[in-house]
Design a protein around this motif. Structure first.
Motif, short mmCIF file in Angstrom:
data_model
loop_
_atom_site.label_atom_id
_atom_site.label_comp_id
_atom_site.label_asym_id
_atom_site.label_seq_id
_atom_site.Cartn_x
_atom_site.Cartn_y
_atom_site.Cartn_z
N SER B 48 0.83 -1.20 0.00
CA SER B 48 0.00 0.00 0.00
C SER B 48 0.87 1.26 0.00
CB SER B 48 -0.92 -0.04 1.21
OG SER B 48 -1.95 0.88 1.00
N CYS B 49 0.23 2.39 0.33
CA CYS B 49 0.87 3.70 0.13
C CYS B 49 2.05 3.95 1.07
CB CYS B 49 -0.15 4.81 0.26
SG CYS B 49 -1.51 4.50 1.35
N CYS B 50 2.18 3.24 2.18
CA CYS B 50 3.33 3.41 3.06
C CYS B 50 4.64 3.12 2.33
CB CYS B 50 3.23 2.47 4.25
SG CYS B 50 2.30 3.13 5.61
N GLY B 85 1.88 -1.03 4.96
CA GLY B 85 0.52 -0.47 4.96
C GLY B 85 -0.57 -1.51 4.86
N THR B 86 -1.71 -1.06 4.33
CA THR B 86 -2.91 -1.90 4.25
C THR B 86 -2.65 -3.23 3.58
OG1 THR B 86 -3.72 0.19 3.40
CG2 THR B 86 -5.34 -1.50 3.86
N GLY B 112 2.80 1.37 9.60
CA GLY B 112 1.63 2.21 9.34
C GLY B 112 0.42 1.82 10.16
N ALA B 113 -0.49 2.78 10.32
CA ALA B 113 -1.70 2.57 11.10
C ALA B 113 -2.54 1.43 10.53
CB ALA B 113 -2.52 3.85 11.14
N CYS B 114 -2.55 1.32 9.21
CA CYS B 114 -3.36 0.27 8.58
C CYS B 114 -2.85 -1.11 8.96
CB CYS B 114 -3.29 0.40 7.07
SG CYS B 114 -4.02 1.89 6.48
N LEU B 120 -7.00 3.85 8.59
CA LEU B 120 -7.98 4.55 7.76
C LEU B 120 -9.11 3.61 7.32
CD1 LEU B 120 -7.93 7.38 6.52
CD2 LEU B 120 -6.83 6.42 4.55
N PHE B 121 -8.78 2.34 7.15
CA PHE B 121 -9.75 1.39 6.62
C PHE B 121 -10.33 0.52 7.72
CE2 PHE B 121 -6.53 2.31 3.44
CZ PHE B 121 -7.31 2.98 2.54
N GLY B 142 1.76 5.44 12.73
CA GLY B 142 1.88 6.63 11.86
C GLY B 142 1.17 6.41 10.55
N CYS B 143 0.79 7.50 9.91
CA CYS B 143 0.07 7.37 8.64
C CYS B 143 0.52 8.44 7.68
CB CYS B 143 -1.43 7.45 8.84
SG CYS B 143 -2.37 7.34 7.31
N PRO B 144 1.54 8.24 6.87
CA PRO B 144 2.49 7.14 6.97
C PRO B 144 3.58 7.45 7.97
CG PRO B 144 3.02 8.50 5.09
CD PRO B 144 1.81 9.11 5.72
S1 SF4 Z 1 -1.01 3.91 7.27
FE1 SF4 Z 1 -1.59 5.63 5.94
S2 SF4 Z 1 0.08 5.75 4.45
FE2 SF4 Z 1 0.20 3.72 5.41
S3 SF4 Z 1 -0.97 2.34 4.10
FE3 SF4 Z 1 -2.38 3.11 5.67
S4 SF4 Z 1 -3.35 4.92 4.73
FE4 SF4 Z 1 -1.52 4.45 3.54
#
Ligand code: SF4
Lengths: 186, 200
Positions: B48-50, B85-86, B112-114, B120-121, B142-144
């Motif tokens: 994911s985005c991390c 990430g996610t 990451g928080a995911c 977030l999800f 953290g995000c990210p």
């Molecule tokens: S923690 Fe934030 S940056 Fe990392 S995967 Fe989740 S939404 Fe994306």
């Protein structure tokens, strides 16, 4: 193609989005009228959808493609449970024609919610293929004539439930749900 | 191994240690832990985005390589997996397969928080927690998370490996003690067997 490229060279500077949208919209309307497809218009701030019949959607798509709308930006759907309808919208625009490049026009159809089925437009716009698969798994819309209609992002069990339909219930989790006892105790 | 010290590779120290090992002054276990701590090669599995921050960690500005971690492409040559990430349901299978391909002993960082608890999800129908898929050693919130946090996690993992003798004990036992806490592979990879096209 060559002609479009020549025209592209003559263009200088960006234009306002409203102007581009207006040009794209009138081009699309002309194209549909020329082939005799009847349509209605839904519009809001910054978007315009030309709603056509399911039977004439392929003809409309071919007309739009011939008029310069050469690719699909997105295929999406909206679920209307009260009206028992699903609206599928193809957002199309152009790379090569500087007149309408960037102006996004929607080509939309309304389908019955109980059995949503429509002809696939991949034969007209190849870039619609994966997005149609996405609409298929998230809304359960069947695209007749699609070359490879399988779930794309979801696992099959989940795709059967069509998660983006309004009647899909998301299971709310509590914070500790599913956490093994050993983790909970820390 | 005092707290807060950054463990850096140093050629002189390495040479001295090599001499001590050859003379039998240092226990082999300690050497194994030391070697493992400074060769944490993460496999670059982007879920994911991390991953953008993960990539930045090993870019020229933050230079994660100074800690002895070098991102590598093939899981067969790596011993650290960073869950970036996610993790969606389909991707969980890829994570698990990658994890199983890595040689023992192997470590995992959830980033990451995911990756902690959905982030977030949270409440999404398509997200799994990485600690259900593979055993995790270190979590980064953290995000990210900033690249500094990723570097900190690597340093923390090195500290843990060296102070708790993690790598050598795992090698002696032949498996990770927490290996059995994760769900069976079938839970994540069974969808692959479904033939196409699926009737809906
Ligand atoms: S923690 Fe934030 S940056 Fe990392 S995967 Fe989740 S939404 Fe994306």
């Amino acid at each position: 193609m060559v002609e479009a490229r020549e025209r592209a060279e003559g263009v200088v500077g960006p234009r306002r989005y409203e102007e581009v949208l207006k040009a794209a919209r009138s081009r699309a309307e002309e194209a549909l009228r020329a082939v005799g497809v009847s349509f209605s218009i839904e519009e809001g701030k910054g978007f315009v959808d030309l709603v056509v019949d399911v039977d004439s959607v392929v003809r409309a798509a071919e007309a739009l493609k011939a008029a310069g709308f050469d690719h699909v930006v997105s295929v999406t759907a909206v679920d209307y449970p009260k009206r028992k309808q699903i609206k599928v919208a193809y957002h199309v625009t152009s790379y090569l024609d500087p007149e309408i490049a960037g102006g996004i026009v929607g080509l939309a159809v309304y389908l019955p919610r109980a059995s949503p089925e429509m002809p696939s437009l991949t034969s007209v716009w190849v870039s619609a293929e994966f997005m149609e698969r996405e609409v298929y798994e998230f809304f359960g819309v069947h695209f007749r004539g699609h070359p490879d209609l399988r779930p794309l992002l979801l696992v099959p069990e989940l795709a059967e439930k069509h998660p983006l339909r309004k009647d899909f219930v998301v299971r709310e989790e509590s914070i500790y749900e599913g956490v093994p006892e050993r983790v909970r105790r820390g | 191994m005092e707290e807060g010290r950054v463990y850096l590779g140093n050629l002189d120290v390495a040479a001295k240690r090599a001499r001590d090992i050859l003379l039998g002054k240092i226990k082999l276990e300690k050497v194994v832990d030391w070697a493992n701590a400074f060769s944490l090669w993460p496999v670059h599995l982007t879920t994911s985005c991390c991953s953008t921050e993960f990539a930045a960690t090993f870019g020229p500005r933050f230079d994660g390589e100074q800690f002895g971690a070098l991102p590598w492409v093939g899981p067969r040559q790596t011993n650290l997996i960073v869950i970036e990430g996610t993790v969606t349901r389909k991707m969980a299978c890829a994570v698990r397969v990658t994890w199983e391909q890595m040689p023992h002993p192997k470590f995992a960082i959830a980033m990451g928080a995911c990756a902690l608890d959905g982030g977030l999800f949270y409440n999404s129908y398509n997200v799994v927690r990485p600690w259900e898929v593979i055993p995790i050693d270190i979590y980064i919130p953290g995000c990210p998370p900033r690249p500094e946090s990723v570097a900190r996690a690597i340093v923390e993992l090195q500290r843990r490996i060296r102070s708790r003798r993690v790598a050598s004990s795992w090698i002696r036992e032949g498996w990770r003690p927490d290996r059995d806490y994760v769900a069976p592979k079938e839970d994540y990879c069974s969808w692959q067997r479904t033939s196409s096209p699926v009737p809906l």
